[in-house]
Motif scaffolding. Structure first.
Motif, PDB file in Angstrom:
ATOM      1  N   LEU A 173     -22.457  62.238 -48.530  1.00  0.00           N
ATOM      2  CA  LEU A 173     -22.282  60.786 -48.446  1.00  0.00           C
ATOM      3  C   LEU A 173     -23.522  60.096 -48.993  1.00  0.00           C
ATOM      4  CD1 LEU A 173     -21.040  60.379 -44.743  1.00  0.00           C
ATOM      5  CD2 LEU A 173     -19.636  60.696 -46.779  1.00  0.00           C
ATOM      6  N   ALA A 174     -23.293  58.988 -49.687  1.00  0.00           N
ATOM      7  CA  ALA A 174     -24.402  58.168 -50.160  1.00  0.00           C
ATOM      8  C   ALA A 174     -24.131  56.714 -49.808  1.00  0.00           C
ATOM      9  CB  ALA A 174     -24.582  58.324 -51.667  1.00  0.00           C
ATOM     10  N   ALA A 175     -25.187  55.994 -49.483  1.00  0.00           N
ATOM     11  CA  ALA A 175     -25.095  54.550 -49.267  1.00  0.00           C
ATOM     12  C   ALA A 175     -25.595  53.831 -50.515  1.00  0.00           C
ATOM     13  CB  ALA A 175     -25.947  54.143 -48.063  1.00  0.00           C
ATOM     14  N   PRO A 176     -25.012  52.677 -50.852  1.00  0.00           N
ATOM     15  CA  PRO A 176     -25.479  51.944 -52.037  1.00  0.00           C
ATOM     16  C   PRO A 176     -26.975  51.651 -51.994  1.00  0.00           C
ATOM     17  CG  PRO A 176     -23.432  51.002 -51.214  1.00  0.00           C
ATOM     18  CD  PRO A 176     -23.877  51.998 -50.185  1.00  0.00           C
ATOM     19  N   THR A 179     -22.168  63.334 -55.340  1.00  0.00           N
ATOM     20  CA  THR A 179     -21.762  63.035 -53.972  1.00  0.00           C
ATOM     21  C   THR A 179     -20.246  63.019 -53.860  1.00  0.00           C
ATOM     22  OG1 THR A 179     -21.999  61.441 -52.139  1.00  0.00           O
ATOM     23  CG2 THR A 179     -21.819  60.526 -54.365  1.00  0.00           C
ATOM     24  N   ALA A 180     -19.747  63.260 -52.649  1.00  0.00           N
ATOM     25  CA  ALA A 180     -18.302  63.203 -52.420  1.00  0.00           C
ATOM     26  C   ALA A 180     -17.814  61.764 -52.321  1.00  0.00           C
ATOM     27  CB  ALA A 180     -17.928  63.978 -51.162  1.00  0.00           C
ATOM     28  N   THR A 181     -18.687  60.850 -51.922  1.00  0.00           N
ATOM     29  CA  THR A 181     -18.275  59.451 -51.809  1.00  0.00           C
ATOM     30  C   THR A 181     -19.491  58.544 -51.674  1.00  0.00           C
ATOM     31  OG1 THR A 181     -16.778  57.936 -50.626  1.00  0.00           O
ATOM     32  CG2 THR A 181     -18.116  59.403 -49.274  1.00  0.00           C
ATOM     33  N   VAL A 182     -19.330  57.291 -52.065  1.00  0.00           N
ATOM     34  CA  VAL A 182     -20.317  56.250 -51.796  1.00  0.00           C
ATOM     35  C   VAL A 182     -19.723  55.340 -50.734  1.00  0.00           C
ATOM     36  CG1 VAL A 182     -21.668  54.348 -52.745  1.00  0.00           C
ATOM     37  CG2 VAL A 182     -21.210  56.365 -54.155  1.00  0.00           C
ATOM     38  N   ASP A 183     -20.329  55.354 -49.539  1.00  0.00           N
ATOM     39  CA  ASP A 183     -19.809  54.567 -48.428  1.00  0.00           C
ATOM     40  C   ASP A 183     -20.219  53.098 -48.542  1.00  0.00           C
ATOM     41  OD1 ASP A 183     -18.343  56.569 -47.276  1.00  0.00           O
ATOM     42  OD2 ASP A 183     -19.475  56.661 -45.416  1.00  0.00           O
ATOM     43  N   GLU A 184     -19.880  52.322 -47.508  1.00  0.00           N
ATOM     44  CA  GLU A 184     -20.019  50.867 -47.601  1.00  0.00           C
ATOM     45  C   GLU A 184     -21.461  50.385 -47.569  1.00  0.00           C
ATOM     46  OE1 GLU A 184     -17.660  49.119 -44.526  1.00  0.00           O
ATOM     47  OE2 GLU A 184     -15.801  50.081 -45.201  1.00  0.00           O
ATOM     48  N   ARG A 185     -22.234  50.830 -46.549  1.00  0.00           N
ATOM     49  CA  ARG A 185     -23.571  50.262 -46.373  1.00  0.00           C
ATOM     50  C   ARG A 185     -24.318  51.033 -45.294  1.00  0.00           C
ATOM     51  NH1 ARG A 185     -23.703  47.093 -41.644  1.00  0.00           N
ATOM     52  NH2 ARG A 185     -21.632  46.747 -40.718  1.00  0.00           N
ATOM     53  N   LEU A 186     -25.577  50.650 -45.083  1.00  0.00           N
ATOM     54  CA  LEU A 186     -26.363  51.139 -43.959  1.00  0.00           C
ATOM     55  C   LEU A 186     -26.305  50.139 -42.813  1.00  0.00           C
ATOM     56  CD1 LEU A 186     -29.656  52.379 -45.691  1.00  0.00           C
ATOM     57  CD2 LEU A 186     -27.678  53.747 -45.005  1.00  0.00           C
TER      58      LEU A 186
END
Length: 209
Positions: A161-164, A181-188
């Motif tokens: 997972l990565a955060a922008p 990465t498998a996905t870029v999530d919404e935020r921290l």
């Protein structure tokens, strides 16, 4: 995003959903992490250089492809990186391994290093750094700083997972390094955790809190 490669294979996305679930057991989470890391390893090594060797099959001789150059190095950011490392070694058992011990100061969110051990001759090897989460990017940046100080020049970063915010900070320091990465999530969130995320990967792997 430049230099970010999202692995959107259906099996990767399915297994990631299972890992996100709060009720997934420690054993289940660990098994899924090992499985998904093997799938991610296929993508991060997709463009490795090949050369040909002459071999004898049961029927005839032929020229056949093999990997060219020195063995890969998988650099695990302890402790959660070891969950990805195990599945990748299943696929590439001859790879060399580096261990980089870092923990996050929960007040400052800065990475604190306590251990570093890597193979020699890093400058002539592809180094794949592994950590399940790219959140603030402080740990990833610190690990890569150390690897570069020890001669590494060809580096890739692999995570679940990565955060922008983490991607932006990572590339502000190491703009040339590709992120897989498998996905870029919404935020921290305010504590530096990825949302929606999957919680603390290390705690879920090892049953700690």
């Amino acid at each position: 995003m430049t230099n970010v490669k999202v692995v959107d294979h259906p099996l990767v996305q399915h297994k990631l959903t299972m890992m996100r679930r709060q009720d997934t057991s420690t054993a289940g989470f660990r098994r899924l992490l090992r499985e998904i890391s093997t799938l991610l390893c296929y993508e991060v090594t997709r463009d490795l250089e090949l050369t040909s060797v002459r071999i004898q099959t049961p029927l005839c001789e032929m020229d056949s492809p093999v990997l060219e150059g020195k063995k890969l190095v998988f650099a695990s950011i302890l402790r959660a990186g070891n969950g990805l490392l195990e599945g990748m070694l299943d696929l590439v058992p001859s790879a060399r391994v580096a261990h980089i011990g870092l923990y996050r100061n929960h007040d400052t969110l800065e990475a604190v290093q306590y251990y570093f051990k890597a193979p020699e001759d890093l400058e002539n090897r592809l180094v794949i750094v592994v950590d399940p989460m790219l959140a603030t990017a402080n740990s990833a940046i610190s690990a890569i700083n150390q690897l570069k100080a020890h001669g590494a020049q060809n580096i890739r970063f692999l995570c679940l997972l990565a955060a922008p915010e983490g991607i932006e900070r990572f590339h502000s320091v190491h703009p040339e390094i590709d992120i897989y990465t498998a996905t870029v999530d919404e935020r921290l969130n305010e504590l530096g955790y990825i949302l929606p995320g999957l919680g603390d990967a290390g705690d879920r792997m090892y049953g700690t809190r």
